[in-house]
Design an enzyme around this catalytic site. Structure first.
Site, short mmCIF file in Angstrom:
data_model
loop_
_atom_site.label_atom_id
_atom_site.label_comp_id
_atom_site.label_asym_id
_atom_site.label_seq_id
_atom_site.Cartn_x
_atom_site.Cartn_y
_atom_site.Cartn_z
N ASP A 194 14.82 57.30 29.11
CA ASP A 194 14.22 57.83 27.88
C ASP A 194 12.70 57.78 27.97
O ASP A 194 12.01 58.53 27.30
CB ASP A 194 14.69 57.03 26.67
CG ASP A 194 16.16 57.28 26.38
OD1 ASP A 194 16.60 58.45 26.52
OD2 ASP A 194 16.89 56.33 26.05
N LYS A 232 0.01 49.45 44.66
CA LYS A 232 0.86 48.42 44.03
C LYS A 232 0.05 47.71 42.93
O LYS A 232 -1.10 47.30 43.18
CB LYS A 232 1.30 47.43 45.11
CG LYS A 232 2.19 46.34 44.59
CD LYS A 232 2.82 45.56 45.74
CE LYS A 232 3.55 44.37 45.22
NZ LYS A 232 2.88 43.10 45.45
N ASN A 279 18.50 51.95 35.74
CA ASN A 279 19.62 51.34 35.01
C ASN A 279 20.80 51.19 35.96
O ASN A 279 20.72 51.55 37.13
CB ASN A 279 19.98 52.19 33.79
CG ASN A 279 20.38 53.60 34.19
OD1 ASN A 279 21.40 53.82 34.83
ND2 ASN A 279 19.53 54.57 33.86
N LYS A 298 24.24 61.80 17.68
CA LYS A 298 23.72 62.47 18.89
C LYS A 298 24.24 63.89 18.99
O LYS A 298 23.51 64.82 19.38
CB LYS A 298 24.11 61.69 20.15
CG LYS A 298 23.09 60.65 20.52
CD LYS A 298 23.42 59.86 21.77
CE LYS A 298 22.48 58.66 21.81
NZ LYS A 298 22.94 57.58 22.64
N PRO A 340 11.35 63.72 29.67
CA PRO A 340 11.95 64.94 29.12
C PRO A 340 13.44 64.71 28.84
O PRO A 340 14.12 64.07 29.64
CB PRO A 340 11.77 65.96 30.26
CG PRO A 340 11.52 65.16 31.49
CD PRO A 340 10.88 63.89 31.05
O1 PMT Z 1 27.53 56.07 36.48
P1 PMT Z 1 28.59 55.07 36.03
O2 PMT Z 1 28.36 53.68 36.57
O3 PMT Z 1 29.99 55.57 36.35
O4 PMT Z 1 28.50 54.93 34.45
C1 PMT Z 1 28.80 56.03 33.64
C2 PMT Z 1 27.84 56.13 32.42
C3 PMT Z 1 28.03 54.94 31.53
C4 PMT Z 1 26.40 56.22 32.91
C5 PMT Z 1 28.23 57.48 31.71
O5 PMT Z 1 29.56 57.40 31.28
C6 PMT Z 1 27.33 57.74 30.52
O6 PMT Z 1 27.51 57.25 29.43
N1 PMT Z 1 26.28 58.57 30.75
C7 PMT Z 1 25.22 58.84 29.77
C8 PMT Z 1 24.27 57.68 29.74
C9 PMT Z 1 23.12 57.92 28.75
O7 PMT Z 1 22.02 58.12 29.18
O8 PMT Z 1 23.50 57.95 27.52
P2 PMT Z 1 22.48 58.19 26.24
O9 PMT Z 1 23.33 57.94 25.05
O10 PMT Z 1 21.25 57.40 26.41
O11 PMT Z 1 22.11 59.72 26.37
C10 PMT Z 1 22.82 60.73 25.69
C11 PMT Z 1 22.86 61.99 26.51
O12 PMT Z 1 21.55 62.50 26.69
C12 PMT Z 1 23.45 61.86 27.89
O13 PMT Z 1 24.23 63.00 28.15
C13 PMT Z 1 22.23 61.82 28.80
O14 PMT Z 1 22.52 62.39 30.09
C14 PMT Z 1 21.27 62.72 28.04
N2 PMT Z 1 19.86 62.41 28.29
C15 PMT Z 1 19.31 61.22 27.91
C16 PMT Z 1 17.97 60.98 28.12
C17 PMT Z 1 17.19 61.99 28.73
N3 PMT Z 1 15.91 61.77 28.97
N4 PMT Z 1 17.74 63.14 29.10
C18 PMT Z 1 19.06 63.38 28.90
O15 PMT Z 1 19.56 64.45 29.26
#
Ligand code: PMT
Length: 412
Positions: free
Chosen positions: A281, A291, A212, A340, A307
């Site tokens: 995710d 490949k 991403n 969340k 995970p």
């Molecule tokens: O890096 P930048 O360009 O500065 O951008 C910052 C950002 C937009 C990436 C940052 O501010 C941000 O929002 N980070 C979280 C991104 C994310 O994965 O959001 P989510 O809503 O999908 O996940 C929720 C939370 O679960 C997050 O804390 C994420 O780290 C965590 N997560 C998600 C999936 C996973 N497999 N494991 C996790 O720990």
């Protein structure tokens, strides 16, 4: 002040304004409050005040030259930058502030301001018309956005005979504000903080991956803010193009699984976990050894869940830290972030709106921070400043949670 095992070290920068005549008094006021002070003067400052006076009151040699070979060997701009717990520039002239805002490094003071990771304080001092000039205003906005603390200016009679805003604050006020602000900023002193940042890469084959647009800027700013707040910080990061902040332990990872493993290793004895990484995710069930060949017009990709690091940290039954997640949302930001907060069982969630050029890979961001019984919006600003405010909020909410917990334990 925080209980440092030694006096707090203030590097006082003096630039060339008439208010430089107050600098010896400022040194005395800082020292009276227990600070150790070293002075760096610009060439302009030397027209208003002698190095000898400042040396006498600080008890330390005064530095003024970038190209001072003898001093450079012993304590050059880098050593000075590292030595300081805070840099205070007073007086800060319009010219010095402009150079600071634009990253100039053409004398010792401007160079060490660029090189230091210590909090930066400036006390503007100039004629009121210069202060009101849009160029100065935009320089001040830039500096503020980057987390520089601006002390003053005061208002009143000026050396030029005019009246208005632009006077340097009095030495006593400056010493008090700097030292108390410094103490307030070290809100995580002695704490161990683990921060995740950047994207993950989920490989499909040796040359392709799903990822991403996370640049790591947000998470790195959070790690830096936690370090500035006095914490010992471990930063676990996916692949990004920026350097980790100095003074932070750094662990580079690629996939969600690697990040999961590294975060859990780092969490030993951690007090706080802040998940700013954009973790995948989904991942491929297995990475193809070769490949993947183009064999048909269409291709279907099968993915399995990666995970969830945040959920796993929040679910720890022993040694669970205070857990802060981020939420990246394109719609219904508050509703989705609240969901969340509850579903992932975290202590706090910092939600940002993403998409349309927001949050991912940009310098500014805004946050809606939610926790059980509380909510705070942090308006759009540079990520370093945003991170500083987020860290202050985390310390506040965690502190009150612990106090309440302590009360409950007493009553329970
Ligand atoms: O890096 P930048 O360009 O500065 O951008 C910052 C950002 C937009 C990436 C940052 O501010 C941000 O929002 N980070 C979280 C991104 C994310 O994965 O959001 P989510 O809503 O999908 O996940 C929720 C939370 O679960 C997050 O804390 C994420 O780290 C965590 N997560 C998600 C999936 C996973 N497999 N494991 C996790 O720990």
């Amino acid at each position: 002040m925080d209980k440092l095992p030694r006096p707090v070290r203030i590097l006082l920068g003096v630039s060339g304004g008439i208010a430089a005549y107050k600098s010896p008094d400022l040194v005395r006021r800082l020292r009276e409050r227990g600070a150790e002070v070293q002075v760096v003067m610009t060439a302009g400052a030397a027209r208003f005040i002698t190095a000898l006076t400042l040396q006498a009151v600080s008890g330390q040699p005064v530095r003024d030259a970038l190209w001072d070979e003898a001093a450079e060997a012993a304590m050059g701009h880098i050593e000075l930058a590292r030595w300081a717990d805070a840099v205070l520039v007073a007086p800060a002239t319009a010219d010095f502030l402009a150079r600071l805002a634009h990253g100039h490094a053409d004398d010792l003071l401007s160079t060490l301001c660029l090189a230091t990771s210590a909090p930066l304080f400036v006390a503007p001092a100039m004629n009121h018309q210069m202060w009101a000039n849009p160029a100065t205003a935009s320089n001040m906005a830039l500096l503020k956005d980057r987390g520089v603390t601006i002390l003053g200016p005061g208002e009143g009679d000026q050396a030029c005979g005019e009246t208005g805003p632009g006077r340097m604050l009095e030495p006593d006020q400056l010493a008090e504000l700097t030292l108390s602000r410094l103490s307030a900023e070290r809100v995580l002193s002695g704490q161990r903080v683990v921060v995740s940042a950047g994207p993950t890469r989920e490989h499909l084959d040796p040359v392709r991956f799903i990822s991403n647009r996370s640049s790591g800027k947000m998470g790195y700013a959070v790690a830096q803010a936690a370090r500035d707040a006095g914490a010992t910080v471990i930063l676990v990061s996916g692949p990004v193009g920026i350097d980790p902040p100095a003074g932070v332990e750094f662990v580079a990872v690629e996939s969600a699984q690697q990040m999961y493993d590294a975060v859990h290793r780092a969490l030993v004895a951690a007090d706080i976990y802040i998940g700013a990484a954009a973790v995948a995710d989904y991942q491929a069930p297995a990475v193809a050894a070769q490949k993947i060949k183009k064999s048909a017009e269409k291709m279907q990709l099968e993915l399995v869940g990666a995970p969830d690091i945040l959920v796993s940290v929040a679910a720890l039954t022993s040694g669970r830290p205070f857990v802060v997640g981020f939420a990246a949302e394109t719609e219904n930001v508050e509703e989705n972030a609240r969901a969340k907060l509850t579903r992932k069982r975290v202590d706090m969630i910092a939600a940002n709106r993403v998409g349309d050029g927001l949050a991912f890979d940009c310098d500014d961001n805004s946050l809606l921070v939610l926790w059980a019984g509380g909510r705070e919006e942090i308006a759009s600003c540079g990520k370093p400043e945003l991170a500083r405010r987020l860290v202050a909020l985390i310390a506040k909410v965690r502190g009150s949670r612990r106090r309440t917990g302590a009360v409950a334990a007493v009553h329970g």
